[in-house]
Each structure stands twice: as structure tokens, then as C-alpha cells.
Scaffold this motif. Sequence first.
Motif, PDB file in Angstrom:
ATOM      1  N   HIS A 239       0.884  -0.914   0.031  1.00  0.00           N
ATOM      2  CA  HIS A 239       0.188  -0.236   0.284  1.00  0.00           C
ATOM      3  C   HIS A 239       0.881   1.355  -0.013  1.00  0.00           C
ATOM      4  CE1 HIS A 239      -3.177   3.050   1.200  1.00  0.00           C
ATOM      5  NE2 HIS A 239      -4.185   1.987   1.160  1.00  0.00           N
ATOM      6  N   PRO A 240       0.645   2.185  -1.016  1.00  0.00           N
ATOM      7  CA  PRO A 240       1.448   3.574  -0.830  1.00  0.00           C
ATOM      8  C   PRO A 240       1.332   4.479   0.522  1.00  0.00           C
ATOM      9  CG  PRO A 240      -0.689   3.988  -2.148  1.00  0.00           C
ATOM     10  CD  PRO A 240      -0.858   2.267  -1.889  1.00  0.00           C
ATOM     11  N   LEU A 241       1.064   3.808   1.239  1.00  0.00           N
ATOM     12  CA  LEU A 241       0.649   5.054   2.611  1.00  0.00           C
ATOM     13  C   LEU A 241       1.744   4.049   3.696  1.00  0.00           C
ATOM     14  CD1 LEU A 241      -2.888   6.045   2.000  1.00  0.00           C
ATOM     15  CD2 LEU A 241      -0.518   7.381   2.126  1.00  0.00           C
ATOM     16  N   ALA A 242       1.531   2.521   3.485  1.00  0.00           N
ATOM     17  CA  ALA A 242       1.912   1.741   4.488  1.00  0.00           C
ATOM     18  C   ALA A 242       3.381   2.226   4.816  1.00  0.00           C
ATOM     19  CB  ALA A 242       2.788   0.367   3.973  1.00  0.00           C
ATOM     20  N   GLY A 243       3.853   2.205   6.186  1.00  0.00           N
ATOM     21  CA  GLY A 243       5.019   2.696   7.139  1.00  0.00           C
ATOM     22  C   GLY A 243       4.740   3.800   7.769  1.00  0.00           C
TER      23      GLY A 243
END
Length: 282
Positions: A92-96
Motif C-alpha cells: 500500500h502506498p501509505l504503508a509505514g
Amino acid sequence: MANKRTVESLVKAGAFDSLGDTRRSLVEIHEGAVEAAVSEKRAEANGQVGFDFDSLWDEPEQVQQVPPRPEWSKRDKLAFERDMLGLYVSDHPLAGLELQLAKHASTTITHITSSDDSIDGETVTVAGLITSVQHRVARNSGNPYGIITVEDFSGEISAMFLGKTYQEFGPSLVGDSIIVLKGRVSVRDDGMNLHANSMFQPDLGVAASNGPLVLSMPEFRATTDVVTELGAVLGRHSGATEVRLRLLKGDNARTFEIPLPVDITADLYGELKSLLGPSCLL
């Protein structure tokens, strides 16, 4: 047989990841591979394939090699997945970024979209990724406006930028940008959206701080009930991070250390904002 566009879409969606080559490499050679397969099938259909004992000792035809290209960036790779499948598969591009975004948001998008009509007119703050941008001109007034789709870890919602808000933030409406958006909830027959009031791109260069968690609220709100509930919230998230509370009274502030260290999580941020207000985190 699948055509070139279909094969390219399958590659970008990750259908051939098990082959061990990068998606970027496979996209680079997919046209030639499809053309070679089509030529072979066409030759078979025309009866141009026969058997020759001499061919048993011939060297096999050279198979097209996949070039050792590095993979696309995470951003591009996930964007292709979303374009091909309508969702993210490998990551997911928002992971982290859960903690950084939770610190800015007052609620999640799913909480907004799953609420009833009573939320109409409320002002909320969401943090997420811009997945689509439309710049339009109103037919009647001729005024420009913008519509974006914002996605967080829980869901997505559209937001409209009108009038002065569009004039100020229109140039910053760029796809795949991570933003914090404050807006008013609008409930209509065709669904729910946000009317944007302001927007900014948060500083995501630094991960969660190793320092203490500092909470802030007006001194008059520090009632016995609130302080008791605050202790209960901190106790549910016990960990190793120190907690300090700043009580504000006019231009003065008093800071107290709370002997209830916590584990910093997005859930903790959500509970603290519900209890102390959306701007309690420093």
C-alpha cells in the motif's frame, strides 16, 4: 491468444511475478514475445511445421532473453496495480506512514462514509493519498473548480475545491500526493463528499519520534472525569514511551509528566483525539 495490451496489463498487475523477472523487464520485452508467439501459431495454422530427422541435431532456436532491469519504484508499481485492478496487491502506498498520518487526521474516511446523515455539515480532517484529480469549469458560472479522490487505509472519498479554496489549492492538486485535508461533510442523495476548506502536504521525512508523547489541552478542560478517562486510555496502550501533558491557560503553559508510558499506535492517537480534541498532539 492474448494480445499485447492484455499481456502488458497482466504484467503490470503482477500476474507473472512468479517467473522471477521484474515487471519492468517483462513490459520491455512483451511486445516481441507476443509477436513471436503469434508468428509461430500462424505458421502452424498454415501447415509450415513439419518433422525432419536432421533437425534433431540442430541447435534450439534462441529464446528471447529477459533483460535484467531494476523494478519500477514502489510508487509507480502500485499505481499500475491500481490502474489495472482497481486495488493495491503487493503493498500500500501509505504503508509505514500510519503514525504520521494518524497524528494529523481527526477521523478515518470509512468512519465518515459509514456514518448516518447526522454527520452532514461537520468539519473533519482526513489524511491520505490523492488517487484522482479533475479540473473542471462550472457550466453556468464559468468558474473553475476541482474534484479529487482521497484514499486512506480504510477507504476513499471525493472532495470538492470551490471558489477561493480552488484558487489557493488548485495548483497543488496532484495525483499520488499525500495530503492532509480539512473539509465540511456534505451528504447528498447521490452519496457523501467533502467540501474542502484547507489542505497541506505533511512532512513525512521523519518517522515517529523517539522522544516523549506530548499532549496539550486547555486547563479548564482538565476535569476529574477527563483526567480519569485519559489515564484509562493510556493504560490500555501501555508501552515504553513517556507521556507529558501541557495545560494551557492564556499565554502560559504548565507541563506535567504522567507516569503511564505508552506504545505509540494509530489507535492511541485516535482515542486521544476523541477525548482531548483533534489538536491535542504536539
